[in-house]
Enzyme design. Structure first.
Site, PDB file in Angstrom:
ATOM      1  N   ARG A   7      32.571 -30.460  41.099  1.00 28.95           N
ATOM      2  CA  ARG A   7      31.270 -30.074  42.006  1.00 28.95           C
ATOM      3  C   ARG A   7      31.672 -30.929  43.530  1.00 28.95           C
ATOM      4  NH1 ARG A   7      30.602 -26.440  39.632  1.00 28.95           N
ATOM      5  NH2 ARG A   7      28.778 -25.656  38.484  1.00 28.95           N
ATOM      6  N   GLU A  23      26.872 -25.335  50.064  1.00 33.40           N
ATOM      7  CA  GLU A  23      27.695 -24.268  49.960  1.00 33.40           C
ATOM      8  C   GLU A  23      26.859 -22.995  50.366  1.00 33.40           C
ATOM      9  OE1 GLU A  23      28.999 -23.661  46.061  1.00 33.40           O
ATOM     10  OE2 GLU A  23      30.414 -25.384  46.188  1.00 33.40           O
ATOM     11  N   HIS A  80      34.602 -21.739  46.598  1.00 31.33           N
ATOM     12  CA  HIS A  80      33.944 -21.974  45.030  1.00 31.33           C
ATOM     13  C   HIS A  80      34.506 -20.816  44.387  1.00 31.33           C
ATOM     14  CE1 HIS A  80      30.599 -23.837  42.572  1.00 31.33           C
ATOM     15  NE2 HIS A  80      31.631 -23.252  41.996  1.00 31.33           N
TER      16      HIS A  80
END
Length: 312
Positions: free
Chosen positions: A224, A253, A271
């Site tokens: 993370r 993000e 991601h």
């Protein structure tokens, strides 16, 4: 009714739709009031990581039986609120571990061999044959020895790496040296992060810790983004405290003003470590089976909260 608030879909959901009504709106996560209104009639909610499933949302959904999470992290779901309201939280934990592990090694190799930078320079007409580095027989540190950390360790067996790991919740691991955070950080040639975002891990990787790493070390984060203090990592990279970093996850993000966009010793991916065709197909099969279990009163195999059977 089954509500899907993000980009989750497959043939398994097409088949499920023949038995239960489904509303699939990939951008619903970003329309909070609309999401809340539709949840009032939903028996199942399917999310990735963008939908913030708060206590308010759960308590506004009296018919909700299951929240199905397409992925690993649970930081966007109030699991305690779900438990208190008799809602099952189901997540396909470990299903995409191989995908994440392969991406982790891919990023490390790309960093070690400057693959992205050499691609750009070659396309620009240069022919830079400066030597890169190998990852074989190096010391590899793993922060967070859950399913993805273990999958990385398994892949590293073929590279002859010495594997060190830090995880306060794991007591033993065959072929892996479990040790302190400081020991892993100081002795790793490559350090990969597989940690969730918690009060304990947020900002864990700061400049003081980075200063303890080898100056030749590479850092890979597929856990993370919050685990890293990004401003201090940028400073450490510019000062040469470590040789390079690869970031698949970020604090924001997508990042609005990326600190790392002009650094050639950084690789950035959006991601995607756990997103492969194979992993997504497997995850969707699990989600569909968990939704069917909730709607038919069958036992759950992937319940991650305290509630193993919906009580609503």
């Amino acid at each position: 009714m089954i509500l899907i608030s993000e980009d989750v879909w497959s043939e398994d959901f097409v088949a499920l739709q023949k038995r239960f009504p489904i509303i699939h709106e990939p951008d619903l996560w970003n329309r909070k009031e609309d999401l809340k209104a539709k949840l009032a009639e939903a028996s199942a909610l399917v999310v990735r990581n963008r939908t913030q499933v708060t206590r308010e949302l759960i308590e506004a959904a009296p018919k909700l039986k299951v929240i199905a999470r397409a992925g690993v992290g649970l930081d966007n779901i109030d699991v305690s609120a779900a438990d208190e309201n008799g809602v099952v939280v189901a997540a396909a934990l470990g299903i995409n571990a191989v995908a994440v592990a392969e991406h982790t090694l891919g990023l490390a190799i790309a960093l070690a061999r400057s693959i992205v930078d050499r691609d750009k320079s070659t396309r620009a007409g240069e022919w830079n044959r400066a030597a890169g580095s190998e990852i074989s027989n190096k010391s590899w540190g793993i922060l967070g020895f859950g399913a993805t950390g273990r999958a990385v360790a398994k892949l590293l067996q073929g590279f002859g790496c010495e594997v060190l790991a830090y995880d306060p919740f794991v007591k033993s691991a065959d072929g892996v040296k479990l040790t302190s955070l400081e020991d892993v950080v100081a002795n790793s040639d490559i350090l990969s992060i597989h940690l969730p975002a918690t009060k304990e891990t947020t900002g864990m990787i700061n400049k003081a810790l980075l200063a303890k790493m080898k100056r030749s070390a590479l850092l890979v984060n597929v856990g993370r983004g919050e685990v890293i203090n990004e401003a201090e990592l940028e400073s450490a990279l510019r000062e040469g405290l470590i040789a390079g970093a690869a970031l698949d996850v970020r604090v924001s993000e997508p990042p609005k003003d990326d600190l790392f966009k002009d650094l050639t010793n950084v690789i950035l991916t959006p991601h995607i470590a756990g997103i492969t065709k194979e992993s997504q197909a497997a995850i969707n099969r699990v989600l569909v089976s968990e939704i069917e279990a909730a709607l038919t009163g069958s036992p759950h195999k992937y319940a991650v909260g305290k509630v193993k059977q919906a009580t609503r």
